[in-house]
Scaffold this motif. Structure first.
Motif, PDB file in Angstrom:
ATOM      1  N   GLN A   1       0.739  -1.059   0.394  1.00 55.88           N
ATOM      2  CA  GLN A   1       0.325  -0.124  -0.151  1.00 55.88           C
ATOM      3  C   GLN A   1       0.879   0.956  -0.425  1.00 55.88           C
ATOM      4  O   GLN A   1       0.463   2.335  -0.520  1.00 55.88           O
ATOM      5  CB  GLN A   1      -0.597   0.251   1.323  1.00 55.88           C
ATOM      6  N   ASP A   2       2.175   0.700   0.637  1.00 56.34           N
ATOM      7  CA  ASP A   2       2.625   2.660   1.262  1.00 56.34           C
ATOM      8  C   ASP A   2       3.193   2.426  -0.045  1.00 56.34           C
ATOM      9  O   ASP A   2       3.419   3.570  -0.785  1.00 56.34           O
ATOM     10  CB  ASP A   2       3.986   2.277   2.146  1.00 56.34           C
TER      11      ASP A   2
ATOM     12  N   TYR B   1       1.287   3.681  -2.726  1.00 56.36           N
ATOM     13  CA  TYR B   1       0.069   5.502  -2.886  1.00 56.36           C
ATOM     14  C   TYR B   1       1.606   6.435  -3.448  1.00 56.36           C
ATOM     15  O   TYR B   1       1.727   7.196  -4.337  1.00 56.36           O
ATOM     16  CB  TYR B   1       0.335   5.911  -1.160  1.00 56.36           C
TER      17      TYR B   1
ATOM     18  N   GLN C   1      -4.924   5.778   1.634  1.00 56.72           N
ATOM     19  CA  GLN C   1      -3.039   5.554   2.216  1.00 56.72           C
ATOM     20  C   GLN C   1      -3.535   5.778   3.843  1.00 56.72           C
ATOM     21  O   GLN C   1      -3.292   4.811   4.903  1.00 56.72           O
ATOM     22  CB  GLN C   1      -2.678   6.690   1.579  1.00 56.72           C
ATOM     23  N   ILE C   2      -4.309   6.599   3.963  1.00 57.90           N
ATOM     24  CA  ILE C   2      -4.336   7.874   5.764  1.00 57.90           C
ATOM     25  C   ILE C   2      -5.833   6.541   6.510  1.00 57.90           C
ATOM     26  O   ILE C   2      -5.179   5.817   7.554  1.00 57.90           O
ATOM     27  CB  ILE C   2      -5.631   8.603   5.465  1.00 57.90           C
ATOM     28  N   ARG C   3      -6.275   5.697   5.068  1.00 55.12           N
ATOM     29  CA  ARG C   3      -7.156   4.474   5.898  1.00 55.12           C
ATOM     30  C   ARG C   3      -6.013   2.980   6.382  1.00 55.12           C
ATOM     31  O   ARG C   3      -6.488   2.149   7.115  1.00 55.12           O
ATOM     32  CB  ARG C   3      -8.320   4.356   5.435  1.00 55.12           C
TER      33      ARG C   3
ATOM     34  N   GLY D   1      -2.865   2.517   4.928  1.00 55.42           N
ATOM     35  CA  GLY D   1      -0.996   2.357   5.226  1.00 55.42           C
ATOM     36  C   GLY D   1      -0.122   2.218   6.491  1.00 55.42           C
ATOM     37  O   GLY D   1      -1.030   1.693   7.369  1.00 55.42           O
ATOM     38  N   THR D   2       0.623   1.654   6.564  1.00 53.30           N
ATOM     39  CA  THR D   2       0.912   1.353   7.450  1.00 53.30           C
ATOM     40  C   THR D   2       3.008   1.629   7.734  1.00 53.30           C
ATOM     41  O   THR D   2       3.345   1.826   9.009  1.00 53.30           O
ATOM     42  CB  THR D   2       1.773  -0.667   7.364  1.00 53.30           C
TER      43      THR D   2
ATOM     44  N   THR E   1       1.984   7.262   5.354  1.00 60.85           N
ATOM     45  CA  THR E   1       0.707   7.973   5.759  1.00 60.85           C
ATOM     46  C   THR E   1       0.930   9.741   6.213  1.00 60.85           C
ATOM     47  O   THR E   1       0.211  10.393   5.651  1.00 60.85           O
ATOM     48  CB  THR E   1       0.490   7.070   7.325  1.00 60.85           C
ATOM     49  N   GLN E   2       2.133  10.457   6.613  1.00 67.27           N
ATOM     50  CA  GLN E   2       1.498  11.589   7.179  1.00 67.27           C
ATOM     51  C   GLN E   2       2.128  11.855   6.336  1.00 67.27           C
ATOM     52  O   GLN E   2       1.104  13.628   6.121  1.00 67.27           O
ATOM     53  CB  GLN E   2       3.188  11.252   8.627  1.00 67.27           C
TER      54      GLN E   2
ATOM     55  N   ALA F   1       0.209  12.051   3.640  1.00 65.16           N
ATOM     56  CA  ALA F   1      -1.143  11.232   2.781  1.00 65.16           C
ATOM     57  C   ALA F   1      -1.800  12.447   3.597  1.00 65.16           C
ATOM     58  O   ALA F   1      -2.815  13.257   2.492  1.00 65.16           O
ATOM     59  CB  ALA F   1      -0.978  10.781   2.581  1.00 65.16           C
ATOM     60  N   GLU F   2      -1.770  12.907   5.034  1.00 67.31           N
ATOM     61  CA  GLU F   2      -2.295  14.019   5.649  1.00 67.31           C
ATOM     62  C   GLU F   2      -1.987  15.182   5.334  1.00 67.31           C
ATOM     63  O   GLU F   2      -3.096  15.852   5.538  1.00 67.31           O
ATOM     64  CB  GLU F   2      -2.543  13.293   6.993  1.00 67.31           C
TER      65      GLU F   2
END
Length: 178
Positions: free
Chosen positions: A37-38, A41, A143-145, A147-148, A153-154, A156-157
């Motif tokens: 996923q990461d 993304y 990704q936010i939901r 991601g590992t 994820t940060q 993406a946020e």
């Protein structure tokens, strides 16, 4: 040493060595976008940034209204900044990033460019940007939901409000000033 405790001590030592080397546990995930996923993304968002930079640059040249030209300029500036983050994440994990937008993104831009200098260009550009930013928001939300990697994820946020603002600028096929 008693023989019954020897195997359990070896297991504990093996587990400690594995954890310390990053073979398992959170240390393996902290190294960079190694999860599917990461890494998906990072690659997809990077290609999206490349596509938005190209589309924004094209709008600055071929749009007929100052609003579309200004929004295009904003996309270039913002997506260059967002892409700087992604390139750094990729470099940390030695991930090779694509050098061009996807074939689909290139075809969509070509279709818009075919209308250059006409009011049809502006309408096509706005519609394409609305679709692209809607798709990018879905990518970010996934990704936010799911991601590992916390750093990915940060990123993406951090990108989410910027992409949402861009979507608001082109929503409904109408240009909303910067």
């Amino acid at each position: 040493m008693e023989m019954s405790t020897m195997p359990s001590r070896l297991l504990i030592i093996a587990a400690l060595v594995a954890a310390a080397s990053g073979v398992c546990g959170p240390a393996a995930m902290a190294a960079g976008p190694s999860g599917y996923q990461d890494s998906t993304y990072v690659r997809s968002a990077h290609q999206g940034n490349l596509a938005e930079i190209a589309a924004g640059s094209d709008a600055r040249t071929n749009a007929t209204t100052s609003c579309v030209k200004d929004v295009g300029a904003k996309l270039v500036t913002d997506h260059q900044k967002l892409d700087t983050d992604l390139k750094a994440l990729a470099a940390q994990s030695e991930m090779t990033l694509p050098t061009t937008p996807t074939a689909e993104q290139q075809q969509k831009l070509k279709a818009v460019q075919d209308k250059a200098g006409s009011a049809g260009y502006d309408q096509a550009w706005l519609a394409d940007q609305e679709a692209a930013h809607t798709k990018t928001l879905a990518l970010i939300d996934t990704q936010i939901r799911a991601g590992t990697d916390p750093a990915v994820t940060q990123s993406a946020e951090k990108a989410r409000p910027v992409v949402a603002m861009h979507l608001d600028m082109v929503r409904g096929g109408t240009c909303h000033p910067v």
